[in-house]
Design a protein around this motif. Structure first.
Motif, PDB file in Angstrom:
ATOM      1  N   SER A   1       0.831  -1.215   0.000  1.00  0.00           N
ATOM      2  CA  SER A   1       0.000   0.000   0.000  1.00  0.00           C
ATOM      3  C   SER A   1       0.861   1.258   0.000  1.00  0.00           C
ATOM      4  O   SER A   1       0.503   2.254  -0.640  1.00  0.00           O
TER       5      SER A   1
ATOM      6  N   LEU B   1       1.984   1.601  -3.592  1.00  0.00           N
ATOM      7  CA  LEU B   1       0.845   2.056  -4.401  1.00  0.00           C
ATOM      8  C   LEU B   1       0.538   3.526  -4.129  1.00  0.00           C
ATOM      9  O   LEU B   1       0.234   4.284  -5.053  1.00  0.00           O
ATOM     10  N   ALA B   2       0.657   3.934  -2.870  1.00  0.00           N
ATOM     11  CA  ALA B   2       0.406   5.334  -2.514  1.00  0.00           C
ATOM     12  C   ALA B   2       1.446   6.261  -3.140  1.00  0.00           C
ATOM     13  O   ALA B   2       1.140   7.408  -3.463  1.00  0.00           O
TER      14      ALA B   2
ATOM     15  N   ALA C   1       0.432   6.028  -7.190  1.00  0.00           N
ATOM     16  CA  ALA C   1      -0.909   6.442  -7.608  1.00  0.00           C
ATOM     17  C   ALA C   1      -1.026   7.912  -8.014  1.00  0.00           C
ATOM     18  O   ALA C   1      -1.550   8.200  -9.097  1.00  0.00           O
TER      19      ALA C   1
ATOM     20  N   ASP D   1      -7.524   5.591  -5.051  1.00  0.00           N
ATOM     21  CA  ASP D   1      -7.441   5.712  -3.589  1.00  0.00           C
ATOM     22  C   ASP D   1      -7.967   4.445  -2.920  1.00  0.00           C
ATOM     23  O   ASP D   1      -7.394   3.965  -1.932  1.00  0.00           O
TER      24      ASP D   1
ATOM     25  N   VAL E   1      -5.355   1.651  -3.076  1.00  0.00           N
ATOM     26  CA  VAL E   1      -4.329   1.801  -2.035  1.00  0.00           C
ATOM     27  C   VAL E   1      -4.886   1.323  -0.696  1.00  0.00           C
ATOM     28  O   VAL E   1      -4.233   0.555   0.023  1.00  0.00           O
TER      29      VAL E   1
ATOM     30  N   SER F   1      -3.912  -2.030   2.172  1.00  0.00           N
ATOM     31  CA  SER F   1      -3.268  -1.536   3.393  1.00  0.00           C
ATOM     32  C   SER F   1      -3.410  -2.483   4.580  1.00  0.00           C
ATOM     33  O   SER F   1      -2.697  -2.337   5.572  1.00  0.00           O
TER      34      SER F   1
END
Length: 189
Positions: free
Chosen positions: A6, A9-10, A13, A84, A87, A91
Motif C-alpha cells: 500500500s 501504491l500510494a 498512484a 485511492d 491503495v 493496506s
C-alpha cells in the motif's frame, strides 16, 4: 494500517492520476506503446485493473473477460477515487497472506502486479499524450525484482513482449524496467 504494497501504491498512484487527469478528450484515439491499445482502450484497461485489484486484495474472484467502458461522465475523478480505494484495499496486512484464489499466485505478487500496471501504464499514457512522467524511485526499484520474477511467464502469456535494448548503458532505472517489459523507452507517437 499500511503495508509495503500500500505504501508503494500510494507513492505510484498520484503520479498516474495526474497523467490521467491530463488526458484531453481529443487524445483518446491516439496510439500508445501497448501495441493493441489506443489511449481510450488503455484507460479502460487500467481502470479495470484498479477496480479488480481491489477485489483481489480481499481474495475475491474477478472477471477479466468483461470490458466495461469506464469513460463516462466524470471518469477522471472516478479514476482518482478508485485508485485511492486500491491503495486502501492493500493496506491491511492480511491482504499479503496466502495465495490468490483467482490468480494462483502469492498475494504479495498480486499486489505487485497492480503496482506494475499502475506505473508502466502511467508511463504508456504519459508518452502517448505528450505528458511528463517521473515514477517514484522506490517503486521502480521494487518493480525490477517483480519483472524479473514474472518475465518468462508474462512473455509466454503475451503480457510482456521480448525485452528490448535500453537506449544507453547509463539510462534511468525506468528505461531499464520498460525495456524488460518489451517497451522501447524512446517510444513516441
Amino acid at each position: 494500517m499500511a503495508t509495503q504494497t500500500s505504501d508503494l501504491l500510494a507513492a505510484a498512484a498520484p503520479r498516474t492520476v495526474d497523467v490521467v487527469r491530463g488526458i484531453a478528450d481529443d487524445q483518446l484515439d491516439l496510439p500508445t506503446p501497448c501495441r493493441d491499445y489506443v489511449v481510450r482502450d488503455l484507460l479502460n484497461h487500467l481502470f479495470q485493473v484498479v477496480v479488480n485489484f481491489q477485489d483481489l486484495a480481499v481474495k475475491r474472484q474477478v472477471e477479466w473477460a468483461e470490458k466495461p467502458d469506464h469513460l463516462g461522465d466524470g471518469w477522471r475523478d472516478r479514476f482518482a477515487v478508485q485508485t485511492d480505494r486500491l491503495v486502501a484495499a492493500w493496506s491491511d496486512p492480511s491482504t499479503l497472506e496466502g495465495v490468490s484464489p483467482g490468480m494462483g499466485m502469492p498475494q504479495a505478487v498480486v499486489g505487485g502486479m497492480a503496482l506494475l500496471d499502475l506505473t508502466v501504464h502511467g508511463w504508456d499514457l504519459a508518452v502517448a499524450t505528450g505528458q511528463a512522467y517521473e515514477p517514484a524511485p522506490e517503486v521502480v526499484a521494487e518493480l525490477h525484482g517483480l519483472v524479473e520474477r514474472l518475465g518468462p511467464t508474462a512473455r509466454r502469456m503475451g503480457v510482456f513482449a521480448e525485452p528490448v535494448p535500453t537506449p544507453t548503458p547509463g539510462a534511468p532505472d525506468l528505461a531499464h524496467l520498460l525495456s524488460r517489459t518489451g517497451r522501447a523507452p524512446t517510444w513516441s507517437r
